[in-house]
Write a protein that holds these residues in place. Structure first.
Motif, PDB file in Angstrom:
ATOM      1  N   ARG A  69       0.829  -1.214   0.000  1.00 43.32           N
ATOM      2  CA  ARG A  69       0.000   0.000   0.000  1.00 43.32           C
ATOM      3  C   ARG A  69       0.862   1.263   0.000  1.00 43.32           C
ATOM      4  O   ARG A  69       0.537   2.230  -0.688  1.00 43.32           O
ATOM      5  N   TRP A  97       2.178   1.518  -3.507  1.00 45.94           N
ATOM      6  CA  TRP A  97       1.126   1.946  -4.429  1.00 45.94           C
ATOM      7  C   TRP A  97       0.811   3.439  -4.236  1.00 45.94           C
ATOM      8  O   TRP A  97       0.592   4.161  -5.210  1.00 45.94           O
ATOM      9  N   ASP A  98       0.806   3.893  -2.981  1.00 48.20           N
ATOM     10  CA  ASP A  98       0.500   5.299  -2.713  1.00 48.20           C
ATOM     11  C   ASP A  98       1.600   6.233  -3.218  1.00 48.20           C
ATOM     12  O   ASP A  98       1.339   7.357  -3.619  1.00 48.20           O
TER      13      ASP A  98
END
Length: 89
Positions: free
Chosen positions: A80, A83-84
């Motif tokens: 995450r 991805w961010d």
């Protein structure tokens, strides 16, 4: 992993039912347990040992499941963050 745990629980339940049947048989010898047949005493002892081993097995499986879930949670957090921080297209 969960299937192994479920199967182990079913076997533990089977062992518990067997323990109850053995206790019913031993109730006949309640006044003098020493007079119980050796085979019955052996089955009672084996059942107790099997129940203990099954409890240890289930505890080990639960710990392994928790370890795997923690590993996946850590990997998901890392993904995450990646991805961010990835550039938007």
């Amino acid at each position: 992993m969960q299937a192994v745990i479920d199967s182990g629980r079913l076997y533990a339940e089977h062992l518990e039912r067997e323990r109850q049947r053995l206790e019913e048989e031993m109730a006949f010898y309640q006044r003098n347990p020493a007079s119980a047949p050796a085979a019955l005493k052996q089955r009672v002892a084996q059942n107790a040992q099997q129940r203990q081993q099954q409890a240890l097995f289930l505890a080990d499986q639960e710990r392994e499941k928790a370890r795997i879930e923690a590993q996946y949670d850590a990997e998901l957090q890392l993904l995450r963050r990646l991805w961010d921080s990835a550039p938007q297209r």
